[in-house]
Write a protein that holds these residues in place. Structure first.
Motif, short mmCIF file in Angstrom:
data_model
loop_
_atom_site.label_atom_id
_atom_site.label_comp_id
_atom_site.label_asym_id
_atom_site.label_seq_id
_atom_site.Cartn_x
_atom_site.Cartn_y
_atom_site.Cartn_z
N ASP A 269 -28.65 19.46 6.26
CA ASP A 269 -29.95 19.75 5.65
C ASP A 269 -30.39 18.60 4.74
O ASP A 269 -31.57 18.23 4.72
N TYR A 270 -29.43 18.05 3.98
CA TYR A 270 -29.77 16.98 3.03
C TYR A 270 -30.26 15.74 3.77
O TYR A 270 -31.23 15.10 3.34
N ARG A 271 -29.62 15.40 4.87
CA ARG A 271 -30.05 14.22 5.64
C ARG A 271 -31.44 14.42 6.23
O ARG A 271 -32.23 13.48 6.30
N ALA A 272 -31.73 15.64 6.64
CA ALA A 272 -33.07 15.92 7.16
C ALA A 272 -34.13 15.74 6.07
O ALA A 272 -35.23 15.22 6.33
N LEU A 273 -33.80 16.11 4.84
CA LEU A 273 -34.73 15.94 3.72
C LEU A 273 -34.95 14.46 3.41
O LEU A 273 -36.06 14.04 3.07
N ARG A 276 -37.77 12.59 5.19
CA ARG A 276 -39.18 12.92 4.95
C ARG A 276 -39.88 11.74 4.27
O ARG A 276 -39.26 10.93 3.60
N SER A 277 -41.17 11.70 4.44
CA SER A 277 -41.94 10.54 3.95
C SER A 277 -42.46 10.74 2.53
O SER A 277 -42.85 9.77 1.86
N GLN A 278 -42.48 11.98 2.03
CA GLN A 278 -42.94 12.20 0.67
C GLN A 278 -42.29 13.45 0.10
O GLN A 278 -41.66 14.22 0.82
N GLY A 279 -42.45 13.62 -1.20
CA GLY A 279 -41.83 14.75 -1.88
C GLY A 279 -40.77 14.27 -2.87
O GLY A 279 -40.63 13.07 -3.14
N MET A 280 -40.04 15.21 -3.42
CA MET A 280 -39.04 14.89 -4.45
C MET A 280 -37.73 15.61 -4.17
O MET A 280 -37.71 16.78 -3.78
N ILE A 281 -36.64 14.89 -4.35
CA ILE A 281 -35.29 15.45 -4.29
C ILE A 281 -34.63 15.18 -5.64
O ILE A 281 -34.60 14.04 -6.10
N ALA A 297 -25.64 6.51 -2.28
CA ALA A 297 -25.27 6.85 -0.89
C ALA A 297 -26.49 7.37 -0.13
O ALA A 297 -26.67 7.08 1.06
N SER A 298 -27.36 8.11 -0.82
CA SER A 298 -28.59 8.62 -0.20
C SER A 298 -29.53 7.48 0.16
O SER A 298 -30.11 7.45 1.25
N LEU A 299 -29.69 6.53 -0.76
CA LEU A 299 -30.58 5.40 -0.49
C LEU A 299 -30.05 4.54 0.67
O LEU A 299 -30.82 4.08 1.51
N LEU A 300 -28.75 4.35 0.70
CA LEU A 300 -28.16 3.58 1.81
C LEU A 300 -28.33 4.30 3.14
O LEU A 300 -28.52 3.67 4.19
N GLY A 375 -47.57 10.35 -1.02
CA GLY A 375 -46.98 9.54 0.04
C GLY A 375 -45.73 8.78 -0.32
O GLY A 375 -45.40 7.78 0.35
N HIS A 376 -44.99 9.19 -1.36
CA HIS A 376 -43.75 8.52 -1.73
C HIS A 376 -42.62 9.55 -1.79
O HIS A 376 -42.84 10.68 -2.23
N LEU A 377 -41.44 9.15 -1.36
CA LEU A 377 -40.26 9.99 -1.50
C LEU A 377 -39.56 9.59 -2.79
O LEU A 377 -39.16 8.44 -2.96
#
Length: 530
Positions: A269-273, A276-281, A297-300, A375-377
């Protein structure tokens, strides 16, 4: 003129037709400084002997003996001795001060070179006794300078995978303690007569002022190998300046999502998020819980998925790890740039993904939410007690709950538990105390075992633990949960609704690991109750 080299400061004096006269000033090691002190003592004694041998001095001493009523022979012995001691102290202090000022470090030595670091991570926690012995030998050897001592301590820290190194001055020595897998281990002591030179060397390689004492200073050690970083904090105490180092290395092998210990269902689920092209985690957790590792690790992973089609920008305080392909910017007092002002400017740099080190204030929260809607993640961290508490925390910062519900995709919470040593763990029956602790944490009924506890062996130096293992909880914002968030429901109600929707809590993940023998129940209840 002055010519700077790696080992010496060479003072060159050029004379016409007679060539060049070159003097060298050696490094201030204990051996060299001891020789200098002996020379100062010899010079002091020689000067006093010469002065006391002439007639005016003898007459002065005889007159002094008569005025105070003491035998003149005693005065002729004691007074020169006292003068010799005083003169020796003055000469020693003057030589030391002059030496420190002339012993200027060349620019290319104000860096720890790749060859100076000897990092070997194969020993693990069992390597603590070896490095204690090795560091003691290096410190006790009079041939080694503070440069060698500092390089050896930092090498030991990276080899033992320490997260922090604490150097605390005491009355007669400075204690060096390393935080490894969350626990503190004393490794060596630095003699007090060396400590001021040791601190000076740290300040030089960290770009700090060596003349500012008694005030806090923050910096970062310059490594030739950019994969190593060490943040430095210098803080004044009654016994001298205390040093704290925060170590980080991209060689650790944990800079990818597969290796950080995230459960498979959460990882999918986390990789699918992340795609995405925009939103916030949002990632939350206490200090030292591994948030930065998960963030990088997420950015990489985003970079790996999208390759060259993504522009990733980070705002950090400070930059902990230098990563290739990212546009990293440091914020803080040293740069005069805040998260809010930096984020406002970064939005004009055409970013696709923005990592905001931490949302601390209302302005940063408002700009982050606005960026996530346009339009930013956004990947960021927020200090809160739980995943559901993040929404209440952001609401307290003035963010509209309706905007939160439509912008935040998920909140990831994590903790770090000490891993049981697999060589000496032993099975443990569930006690009444364990059942009570689990019931206080919300566990209904008696969980099924088996469960394990720590033992003690050579592999874990008798502690029963080796390494750490993470616990994860992900609050995935679904359509049903958006309604509760937009209505401003309290954290406990959001948490209950998320569990009803199938969210696996930190406690659930921890119980799974406890049954596998990875962690103990005592460790689980300690960490989850934070």
């Amino acid at each position: 003129m002055f010519e700077k080299t790696g080992k010496f400061l060479i003072v060159s004096c050029t004379q016409e037709k007679e060539g060049t006269v070159t003097l060298t000033l050696p490094k201030m090691t204990r051996k060299n400084f001891t020789i200098a002190k002996i020379a100062c003592l010899a010079v002091s004694c020689l000067i006093i002997l010469i002065l006391s041998a002439n007639s005016p001095s003898k007459g002065f001493l005889d007159g002094l003996a008569g005025s105070i009523g003491i035998d003149n022979r005693l005065v002729r012995v004691l007074f020169p001795v006292l003068l010799a001691i005083l003169l020796n102290l003055v000469l020693t202090f003057s030589v030391r001060s002059l030496w420190l000022r002339l012993e200027v470090e060349p620019e290319h030595t104000a860096i720890i070179k790749a060859g100076d670091l000897q990092v070997n991570t194969t020993r693990g926690i069992a390597g603590v006794p070896y490095f204690r012995s090795r560091l003691k030998h290096i410190i006790d050897s009079p041939e080694n300078s503070v440069v060698d001592i500092l390089n050896s301590i930092i090498s030991a820290g990276f080899s033992l995978e320490a997260s922090d190194i604490h150097i605390s001055p005491d009355v007669d020595s400075a204690d060096v303690v390393m935080r490894i897998h969350g626990n503190l281990y004393p490794v060596c002591e630095i003699p007090f007569q060396l400590y001021s030179h040791f601190v000076r060397r740290i300040k030089i390689v960290s770009g700090l002022s060596i003349f500012r004492q008694g005030v806090p200073q923050d910096g970062q050690i310059n490594f030739e190998d950019p994969s190593y970083t060490a943040r430095i904090s210098v803080f004044p105490t009654s016994n001298g300046e205390r040093i704290a180092m925060r170590l980080a290395s991209s060689h650790s092998g944990t800079m990818n999502l597969e290796s950080i210990g995230m459960p498979d269902d959460i990882l999918l689920d986390y990789r699918a998020l992340l795609n995405r092209s925009q939103g916030m985690i949002v990632i939350t957790g206490p200090t030292g819980s591994g948030k930065s590792t998960t963030m990088f690790a997420s950015l990489l992973d985003i970079q790996k998925q999208r390759k060259d089609s993504v522009n990733i920008v980070t705002l950090e305080d400070p930059i902990e790890t230098n990563l290739r392909g990212f546009q990293q910017t440091q914020v803080g007092q040293s740069t005069g740039l805040t998260f809010s002002s930096g984020l406002r400017s970064v939005l004009r740099q055409d970013p696709d993904v923005i990592m905001v080190g931490e949302i601390r204030d209302e302005e940063t929260a408002a700009i982050s939410i606005r960026a996530a809607m346009t339009g930013h993640l956004i990947l960021t961290t927020v200090h809160a007690n739980s995943t559901s508490g993040v929404f209440n925390r952001l609401s307290q910062m003035g963010v509209d709950p309706v905007q939160l519900s439509s912008t935040v995709h998920a909140v990831l919470s994590q903790r770090l538990c000490r891993r049981l040593c697999q060589s000496c763990r032993k099975e443990k029956e569930l006690t009444e105390a364990h059942i009570r602790q689990l019931k206080l944490l919300g566990v209904e009924g008696i969980p099924e075992g088996p469960f394990f506890e720590s033992g003690g062996c050579d592999q874990c130096i008798g502690l029963g633990f080796t390494g750490r293992v993470p616990l994860f909880e992900m609050f995935l914002v679904t359509d049903r949960l958006r309604d509760f968030i937009s209505n401003g429901c309290p954290a406990h109600q959001l948490s209950r609704e998320a569990r009803n929707a199938g969210m696996k809590t930190l406690l659930d993940h921890g119980l799974e690991l406890a049954r596998e023998g990875m962690i103990s129940l005592m460790e689980l209840t300690r960490v989850v109750s934070e």
